[in-house]
Write a protein that holds these residues in place. Structure first.
Motif: not given
Length: 278
Positions: A144, A213, A216-218
């Protein structure tokens, strides 16, 4: 009259020494000769050590809150009392030495692994879960925070990926974390994220995982042995030919590794596991 620097150093030692304010006061006295009685004015409300303890305990509590924030799933699984015990022990044994609290919990997974009882049942995942879950959560946090592929200009693959093998340079984004786990934690993690229930502890099983990621999403992805090894080799600076040679085995020669890679690479790129450049 002690200098301002000596006073600041004395108070810092009292507040941050592992073991609490009393041990810190003893160490500070040995270091610079300053005593609690000489540094703190007496008060009818509370004695000097109790007043110093407020600061020392508050410092430890702030560090504990940071650790609990970094490992929320582990805290749920272990329970507040057990997590608190190990967290405080970790903070005493591994005090903060970094200007950023992001680094505080980096060694927590290794600490839990080192302090696992020596005679544990290797077939019982309960003993493995705290350290393995901590490794997973730390990797998630690092993915993140680290640089990702969001601003990378991807090279578009040609219609036939076979013609781009030599022309394409594959790179692993800094945010990607590769984990060789002793427990299959992705299903466990998904249950924990989507409900308030604590999932059943999985049975021990080798599990290769990439945490990445994208936009911006893990997310976490299971990997086959050859996929994990290819990504690991690329991260170490190998080009795709060198990586496939390193991964190749008698049952999976280089040519097959390379073919499977070129079929899987576009999907890996979409997941944020690799980026490309000419």
């Amino acid at each position: 009259m002690p200098s301002l620097h000596d006073v600041q150093h004395w108070l810092l030692t009292v507040m941050t020494t592992p073991g609490g304010a009393e041990r810190g006061a003893m160490l500070a006295r040995q270091t610079n000769g300053l005593t609690v009685a000489g540094m703190i004015h007496a008060s009818r409300i509370a004695d000097p050590m109790r007043r110093l303890g407020v600061y020392a305990d508050g410092y430890l509590l702030r560090l504990y809150d940071c650790l609990a924030t970094d490992y929320p799933m582990l805290r749920r699984v272990m329970g507040e009392e057990v997590f608190g015990f190990f967290a405080r022990a970790y903070l005493w044994e591994c005090p903060s030495h970094s200007p950023t609290l992001y680094d505080l919990g980096e060694g927590f997974p290794a600490f839990l692994s080192q302090h696992r009882p020596p005679q544990t049942d290797a077939t019982d995942g309960t003993w493995l879960l705290p350290a393995e879950l901590a490794r997973f959560e730390r990797a998630w946090l690092e993915a993140m925070r680290d640089h990702g592929p969001e601003r990378v200009q991807h090279q578009a693959l040609t219609a036939s990926p076979w013609t781009s093998v030599s022309a394409t340079h594959w790179e692993i984004p800094p945010c990607v974390r590769l984990l060789d786990l002793k427990l299959p934690l992705i299903p466990f993690w998904q249950v924990m994220v989507t409900s308030d229930d604590i999932a059943a502890c999985p049975q021990p099983e080798n599990s290769l995982v990439a945490i990445s990621r994208m936009h911006y999403r893990v997310s976490a992805h299971p990997l086959a042995d050859w996929q994990y090894s290819m990504l690991d080799a690329l991260r170490q600076g190998c080009d795709v030919h060198q990586a496939s040679q390193r991964v190749a085995t008698r049952d999976m020669p280089k040519e097959r590794v390379l073919a499977d890679w070129m079929l899987w690479a576009p999907a890996a790129q979409e997941l944020g596991l690799v980026t490309t450049r000419s």
